[in-house]
Design an enzyme around this catalytic site. Structure first.
Site, PDB file in Angstrom:
ATOM      1  CE1 TYR A 138      -3.497  -2.711   0.797  1.00  0.00           C
ATOM      2  CE2 TYR A 138      -4.642  -0.606   0.854  1.00  0.00           C
ATOM      3  CZ  TYR A 138      -4.676  -1.983   0.756  1.00  0.00           C
ATOM      4  OH  TYR A 138      -5.869  -2.610   0.604  1.00  0.00           O
ATOM      5  CE  LYS A 189       2.740 -17.859  -1.507  1.00  0.00           C
ATOM      6  NZ  LYS A 189       1.920 -19.086  -1.579  1.00  0.00           N
ATOM      7  CG  ASP A 221      -1.055 -20.625  -0.324  1.00  0.00           C
ATOM      8  OD1 ASP A 221      -0.613 -20.464   0.836  1.00  0.00           O
ATOM      9  OD2 ASP A 221      -0.442 -21.269  -1.194  1.00  0.00           O
ATOM     10  CG  ASP A 245      -8.085  -5.024   1.324  1.00  0.00           C
ATOM     11  OD1 ASP A 245      -9.112  -4.581   1.869  1.00  0.00           O
ATOM     12  OD2 ASP A 245      -7.901  -4.994   0.085  1.00  0.00           O
ATOM     13  CG  ASP A 249     -13.673  -7.504   1.568  1.00  0.00           C
ATOM     14  OD1 ASP A 249     -13.469  -6.750   2.547  1.00  0.00           O
ATOM     15  OD2 ASP A 249     -14.154  -7.104   0.490  1.00  0.00           O
TER      16      ASP A 249
HETATM   17  C1  IPM Z   1     -10.712  -1.522   3.370  1.00  0.00           C
HETATM   18  C2  IPM Z   1     -10.873  -0.937   2.004  1.00  0.00           C
HETATM   19  C3  IPM Z   1      -9.777   0.080   1.724  1.00  0.00           C
HETATM   20  C4  IPM Z   1      -8.449  -0.657   1.769  1.00  0.00           C
HETATM   21  C5  IPM Z   1      -9.952   0.889   0.425  1.00  0.00           C
HETATM   22  C6  IPM Z   1     -11.247   1.649   0.408  1.00  0.00           C
HETATM   23  C7  IPM Z   1      -8.811   1.829   0.166  1.00  0.00           C
HETATM   24  O1  IPM Z   1     -10.930  -1.946   1.046  1.00  0.00           O
HETATM   25  O2  IPM Z   1     -10.705  -0.752   4.352  1.00  0.00           O
HETATM   26  O3  IPM Z   1     -10.610  -2.742   3.494  1.00  0.00           O
HETATM   27  O4  IPM Z   1      -8.009  -1.224   0.762  1.00  0.00           O
HETATM   28  O5  IPM Z   1      -7.838  -0.676   2.830  1.00  0.00           O
HETATM   29 MG    MG Z   2     -11.033  -3.921   1.879  1.00  0.00          MG
END
Ligand code: IPM
Ligand code: MG
Length: 365
Positions: A138, A189, A221, A245, A249
């Site tokens: 990032y 990793k 993985d 990240d 999700d």
């Molecule tokens: C998160 C989001 C952010 C990230 C985006 C909006 C920049 O996906 O907070 O998980 O990648 O950190």
């Molecule tokens: Mg995210």
């Protein structure tokens, strides 16, 4: 209680409004709430030509806590990453050294049927994903798109972690594990990436100071698979910015919907940034159908971590459970044929439940 309210974009604005309503109901007149709003993300770009306007950063820096909705707009798909709305959030996290991102993944018993996974797999899921937030691909340099000698373009990003960055998130994670079930899984990793080999080395070294915490390691993985196959094996997961990240999700589905996932981003002091994990969902924005509970639960995390108000945090969390127990569902939580309510109606229901709990007290459990 000075709180910077940064609704941002898309459904961020809708869910933040509900979180503020619930916050006010939970606090009442017992403390004085000083809520100040400022633009970030696409709203910042529109208002002041930058995704993180200087006055927004100043407000955030001078507040006790930050409540954020989300950043990101459709136009980002046609803009370089550093010029997008999401970059405002990334800069804010970094400018305030909010390096530890806590993403609790809890399947509330009331939502056992909401997950796409089998109830017997997800029943009782209760884990904490700790994502490092200030380093990795990032922020690593060099980055960008350039042209080589032959005239071909190439893109470059740098996965970079310093020892001290790894050490501080490791300490944070071991302490968090100690306060929970005492199990920490570090995800890396290290079989392929030197950055991650260093990550593992430092985590092991820090681990010697926490002999009471059971430490293990998984490659990203394998961790992705384990998360879906047998999620209950996890207590605390610690990982880097990129892997965190993605993993968080995926883990959202264990909680029934990403609309249920709150987060806290913490640094060296009490100042924290609290936001739902889900983002701005431009496709459903403005329709009063987004689930506000992740934002509401983020406000609860704010009371707990930035204001040491564990009792009020529990009150909000209990109010959410009561509302779900009574069968209220936004569309993301509905099974076929189930009736849904809107964003505002869900917010109202939680406000009512919170007021009732303030009057009657929390159930003993
Ligand atoms: C998160 C989001 C952010 C990230 C985006 C909006 C920049 O996906 O907070 O998980 O990648 O950190
Ligand atoms: Mg995210």
């Amino acid at each position: 209680m000075k709180i910077a309210v940064l609704p941002g974009d898309g459904i961020g604005t809708e869910v933040t409004a509900e979180a503020v309503k619930v916050l006010k109901a939970a606090i009442g007149t017992d403390y004085s709430l000083d809520l100040q709003e400022a633009p970030i993300g696409g709203a910042g770009l529109d208002a002041e030509g930058t995704a993180l306007p200087p006055r927004t950063l100043e407000l955030a820096r001078n507040s006790d806590a930050i409540l954020l909705g989300g950043t990101g707009v459709i136009e980002d798909e046609r803009r370089p990453p550093l010029e997008g709305a999401g970059n405002g959030l990334l800069r804010l996290r970094r400018a305030l050294t909010l390096y530890a991102n806590l993403r609790p993944v809890v399947l509330l018993p009331e939502l056992l049927d909401a997950s796409t996974l089998k109830p017997e797999v997800v029943k009782g899921v209760d884990m904490l994903i700790i994502r490092e937030l200030n380093g990795d691909l990032y922020f690593g340099e060099p980055r960008g798109i350039s042209t080589d000698e032959s005239g071909e373009r190439f893109g470059i990003n740098t996965m970079r972690y310093s020892e001290s960055e790894i050490r501080r998130i490791a300490h944070f994670a071991f302490k968090a594990a100690r306060a929970r079930r005492g199990k920490l899984c570090s995800v890396d990793k290290s079989n392929v990436l030197e950055t991650m080999a260093l990550w593992r080395e430092i985590v092991i070294e820090v681990g010697r100071e926490y002999p009471d915490v059971e430490l293990r390691h998984l490659y990203i993985d394998a961790a992705s698979m384990a998360l879906i196959r047998d999620p209950r094996q996890f207590d605390v997961i610690v990982t880097g910015n990129v892997f965190g990240d993605i993993l968080s999700d995926a883990a959202a589905m264990l909680a029934g919907s990403i609309g249920m996932l709150p987060s806290a981003s913490l640094g060296p002091g009490k100042l924290g940034l609290y936001e739902p994990v889900h983002g701005t969902a431009p496709d459903i924005a403005g329709r009063n159908i987004a689930n506000p509970l992740a934002a509401v639960l983020s406000a609860a995390m704010m009371l707990r971590h930035s204001f040491d108000m564990d009792d009020r945090a529990c009150l909000i969390e209990q109010a959410v459970r009561n509302v779900l127990r009574d069968g209220h569902r936004t569309i993301d939580l509905c099974r076929a044929g189930e009736k849904s309510i809107g964003t505002r109606e869900m917010g109202d229901a939680v406000v009512d439940a919170a007021l009732r709990l303030r009057r009657d007290g929390l159930p003993a459990s």
